[in-house]
Write a protein that holds these residues in place. Structure first.
Motif, PDB file in Angstrom:
ATOM      1  N   ASP A 109      34.473  17.069  65.295  1.00  0.00           N
ATOM      2  CA  ASP A 109      33.149  16.551  65.647  1.00  0.00           C
ATOM      3  C   ASP A 109      32.111  17.674  65.636  1.00  0.00           C
ATOM      4  N   VAL A 110      31.003  17.426  65.003  1.00  0.00           N
ATOM      5  CA  VAL A 110      29.882  18.363  65.026  1.00  0.00           C
ATOM      6  C   VAL A 110      28.865  17.819  66.030  1.00  0.00           C
ATOM      7  N   VAL A 111      28.735  18.514  67.175  1.00  0.00           N
ATOM      8  CA  VAL A 111      27.868  18.062  68.248  1.00  0.00           C
ATOM      9  C   VAL A 111      26.625  18.947  68.277  1.00  0.00           C
ATOM     10  N   ASP A 112      25.492  18.362  68.001  1.00  0.00           N
ATOM     11  CA  ASP A 112      24.252  19.135  67.975  1.00  0.00           C
ATOM     12  C   ASP A 112      23.528  19.024  69.311  1.00  0.00           C
ATOM     13  N   LEU A 141      15.604  13.493  63.869  1.00  0.00           N
ATOM     14  CA  LEU A 141      16.636  14.537  63.919  1.00  0.00           C
ATOM     15  C   LEU A 141      18.056  14.004  63.739  1.00  0.00           C
ATOM     16  N   THR A 142      18.224  12.691  63.664  1.00  0.00           N
ATOM     17  CA  THR A 142      19.577  12.113  63.656  1.00  0.00           C
ATOM     18  C   THR A 142      19.784  11.194  62.464  1.00  0.00           C
ATOM     19  N   THR A 143      21.044  10.946  62.174  1.00  0.00           N
ATOM     20  CA  THR A 143      21.401   9.978  61.124  1.00  0.00           C
ATOM     21  C   THR A 143      21.217   8.559  61.659  1.00  0.00           C
ATOM     22  N   ASP A 144      21.237   7.584  60.741  1.00  0.00           N
ATOM     23  CA  ASP A 144      20.960   6.198  61.137  1.00  0.00           C
ATOM     24  C   ASP A 144      22.021   5.616  62.059  1.00  0.00           C
ATOM     25  N   LYS A 203       9.355  22.984  59.262  1.00  0.00           N
ATOM     26  CA  LYS A 203       7.972  22.505  59.071  1.00  0.00           C
ATOM     27  C   LYS A 203       7.012  23.665  58.848  1.00  0.00           C
ATOM     28  N   GLN A 204       7.216  24.753  59.588  1.00  0.00           N
ATOM     29  CA  GLN A 204       6.351  25.914  59.435  1.00  0.00           C
ATOM     30  C   GLN A 204       6.454  26.511  58.037  1.00  0.00           C
ATOM     31  N   ASN A 205       7.653  26.367  57.443  1.00  0.00           N
ATOM     32  CA  ASN A 205       7.878  26.900  56.096  1.00  0.00           C
ATOM     33  C   ASN A 205       7.725  25.828  55.020  1.00  0.00           C
ATOM     34  N   ARG A 206       7.181  24.651  55.453  1.00  0.00           N
ATOM     35  CA  ARG A 206       6.941  23.533  54.537  1.00  0.00           C
ATOM     36  C   ARG A 206       8.198  23.127  53.788  1.00  0.00           C
ATOM     37  N   LEU A 207       9.288  23.044  54.544  1.00  0.00           N
ATOM     38  CA  LEU A 207      10.573  22.631  53.990  1.00  0.00           C
ATOM     39  C   LEU A 207      11.007  21.326  54.634  1.00  0.00           C
ATOM     40  N   MET A 208      11.859  20.608  53.943  1.00  0.00           N
ATOM     41  CA  MET A 208      12.438  19.389  54.500  1.00  0.00           C
ATOM     42  C   MET A 208      13.613  19.762  55.396  1.00  0.00           C
ATOM     43  N   LEU A 209      13.764  19.051  56.519  1.00  0.00           N
ATOM     44  CA  LEU A 209      14.905  19.280  57.399  1.00  0.00           C
ATOM     45  C   LEU A 209      16.162  18.757  56.722  1.00  0.00           C
ATOM     46  N   ASP A 210      17.105  19.661  56.493  1.00  0.00           N
ATOM     47  CA  ASP A 210      18.335  19.250  55.807  1.00  0.00           C
ATOM     48  C   ASP A 210      19.517  19.108  56.765  1.00  0.00           C
ATOM     49  N   GLN A 211      19.249  19.103  58.064  1.00  0.00           N
ATOM     50  CA  GLN A 211      20.317  18.978  59.063  1.00  0.00           C
ATOM     51  C   GLN A 211      19.979  17.832  60.004  1.00  0.00           C
ATOM     52  N   HIS A 212      20.752  16.771  59.941  1.00  0.00           N
ATOM     53  CA  HIS A 212      20.562  15.626  60.815  1.00  0.00           C
ATOM     54  C   HIS A 212      21.846  15.389  61.602  1.00  0.00           C
ATOM     55  N   ALA A 213      21.709  15.146  62.871  1.00  0.00           N
ATOM     56  CA  ALA A 213      22.867  15.086  63.761  1.00  0.00           C
ATOM     57  C   ALA A 213      23.563  13.736  63.688  1.00  0.00           C
ATOM     58  N   ASP A 214      24.888  13.788  63.601  1.00  0.00           N
ATOM     59  CA  ASP A 214      25.716  12.582  63.768  1.00  0.00           C
ATOM     60  C   ASP A 214      26.000  12.340  65.247  1.00  0.00           C
ATOM     61  N   MET A 262      26.984  -4.411  57.116  1.00  0.00           N
ATOM     62  CA  MET A 262      26.365  -4.402  58.449  1.00  0.00           C
ATOM     63  C   MET A 262      25.406  -3.217  58.571  1.00  0.00           C
ATOM     64  N   GLU A 263      24.221  -3.484  59.091  1.00  0.00           N
ATOM     65  CA  GLU A 263      23.197  -2.451  59.190  1.00  0.00           C
ATOM     66  C   GLU A 263      23.601  -1.376  60.195  1.00  0.00           C
ATOM     67  N   ASP A 264      23.384  -0.122  59.795  1.00  0.00           N
ATOM     68  CA  ASP A 264      23.681   0.987  60.708  1.00  0.00           C
ATOM     69  C   ASP A 264      22.678   0.992  61.855  1.00  0.00           C
ATOM     70  N   LYS A 265      23.204   1.301  63.044  1.00  0.00           N
ATOM     71  CA  LYS A 265      22.337   1.421  64.212  1.00  0.00           C
ATOM     72  C   LYS A 265      22.704   2.677  64.997  1.00  0.00           C
ATOM     73  N   ARG A 266      21.694   3.329  65.496  1.00  0.00           N
ATOM     74  CA  ARG A 266      21.952   4.439  66.413  1.00  0.00           C
ATOM     75  C   ARG A 266      22.502   3.890  67.727  1.00  0.00           C
ATOM     76  N   LYS A 267      23.423   4.635  68.307  1.00  0.00           N
ATOM     77  CA  LYS A 267      24.028   4.234  69.576  1.00  0.00           C
ATOM     78  C   LYS A 267      23.600   5.234  70.649  1.00  0.00           C
ATOM     79  N   TYR A 268      22.797   4.761  71.583  1.00  0.00           N
ATOM     80  CA  TYR A 268      22.266   5.619  72.644  1.00  0.00           C
ATOM     81  C   TYR A 268      23.052   5.400  73.931  1.00  0.00           C
ATOM     82  N   HIS A 269      23.372   6.509  74.579  1.00  0.00           N
ATOM     83  CA  HIS A 269      24.078   6.466  75.862  1.00  0.00           C
ATOM     84  C   HIS A 269      23.237   7.239  76.876  1.00  0.00           C
TER      85      HIS A 269
END
Length: 375
Positions: free
Chosen positions: A28-31, A82-85, A44-55, A1-8
């Motif tokens: 739970d890690v709440v960002d 900024l978030t996971t799938d 982005k300013q340091n030309r790096l990839m964002l390695d933190q995505h919120a669950d 089943m395809e992952d979907k973001r759940k918006y509230h």
């Protein structure tokens, strides 16, 4: 089943938003949206990839003010970056552009979306109503006709189901109890909660952004209406507000939805109380103009104080301040000194408070003044 973001989406006051968040566990890690935006910008300013995505991501309504104006047009894609799938995302009072984006995404079955909105009620118990009006009458002097008229409006609103806002204008000379009556109504019927704006502060065009929401990263009337804690809205001193802001009131008074350039707000069932220092309805009509005047459901005049009312207010003011002077003076001493200064007509609450204050200061100073002369 395809992952979907759940918006509230949670629409209402800050307290309502917090109440509708789930009880997160220690695991739970709440960002926070704004913090994650800052981390992303640094990367982005340091030309790096964002390695933190919120669950789990929370987006509070004041977060929109912390990002640049240009970012508001792409809030939806920014959240996705900024978030996971399969993230859970809790959004407080989203701007219209974000809400519409998410509704479109839901229609295309790309996300899951639910929306809850705060409900605002006025108490509908007749016995409670009668007792509350009696309590208000004990605190507002000399305005029984005004209290009776506003009681009719409040009872109407507790009896019928009305969607369109109900607009009341309290008018008359200053310091006769108009603002005090609004606060009593708020306390007795709306749990002490209401949205209050002093229109005398909005003096020039610099405030157009507030009324019309032109800048999405700044506070606006729509923002404040979404965040209100009850359905009572109080606009003080409408007569001091420049008329080029009136078009915002046309929309607010006449519709169940208030829209500015940033927000779309359900204002159904609101009670909007205005105050002004107009002396007559004719003056009000001339100064406000017909478009505003005919959007007011009821205009209630506040009478100048009678001699009897002035006496009651003087006595009440002296007794209410007794704790300040009781070690040195008696209420009778204060009254004896202030009564020659009080006029039998033309007084208001402000002038009476001022005269009582001056007399108390004078009487208290007499003791030290004698000592100063002796030295």
């Amino acid at each position: 089943m395809e992952d979907k973001r759940k918006y509230h989406i949670i629409i209402g006051s800050k307290g309502y938003f917090d109440m509708n968040l789930p009880e997160f566990t220690e695991d739970d890690v709440v960002d926070d949206f704004l913090e994650l935006v800052k981390i992303s910008d640094t990367a982005k300013q340091n030309r790096l990839m964002l390695d933190q995505h919120a669950d789990i991501l929370t987006i509070k309504n004041n977060s929109y003010h912390g990002i640049v104006e240009a970012a508001h047009d792409r809030l939806g894609p920014l959240i996705e970056e900024l978030t996971t799938d399969d993230a859970e995302i809790y959004i407080h009072n989203p701007p219209s552009v974000l809400k519409e984006y998410l509704e479109n995404q839901k229609e295309r079955s790309l996300i899951e979306l639910d929306i809850v909105s705060e409900k605002y009620e006025i108490k509908r118990d007749s016995d409670v109503f009668v007792n509350k009006i009696k309590e208000i009458s004990l605190h507002i002097f000399g305005q029984q006709t005004a209290i009776e008229e506003i009681s009719k409006s409040l009872w109407y609103l507790t009896t019928v189901k009305r969607s369109k806002p109900y607009v009341i204008m309290l008018y008359g000379n200053s310091s006769l109890g108009k603002t005090e009556l609004v606060r009593e109504i708020a306390e007795k019927f709306f749990g002490g909660k209401y949205l209050e704006k002093h229109l005398s502060m909005f003096k020039n065009n610099n405030y157009s952004e507030y009324f019309f929401g032109d800048a999405p990263n700044r506070r606006s009337l729509g923002y404040d209406l979404l965040e209100r804690e009850s359905n009572l809205i109080f606009f003080d001193e409408l007569d001091k507000c420049p008329e080029h802001f009136f078009s915002a009131f046309y929309t607010l008074f006449d519709n169940v939805q208030f829209r500015d350039a940033t927000y779309d707000v359900d204002v159904s069932g609101t009670v909007i109380i205005l105050t002004s220092n107009y002396h007559t309805k004719e003056e009000m009509q001339k100064q406000l103009g017909l478009p505003i005047f005919y959007r007011i459901d009821k205009a209630i005049h506040f009478d100048d104080f009678s001699c009897e009312t002035i006496y009651k207010i003087v006595q009440n003011e002296i007794l209410e301040r007794k704790d300040e002077y009781i070690d040195k003076l008696t209420p009778d001493m204060v009254y004896a000194a202030v009564s020659p200064l009080i006029l039998t007509s033309g007084e208001n609450a402000r002038t009476i408070k001022y005269k009582v204050q001056q007399v108390i200061e004078e009487l208290l100073f007499q003791e030290i003044h004698e000592k100063m002369k002796c030295k």
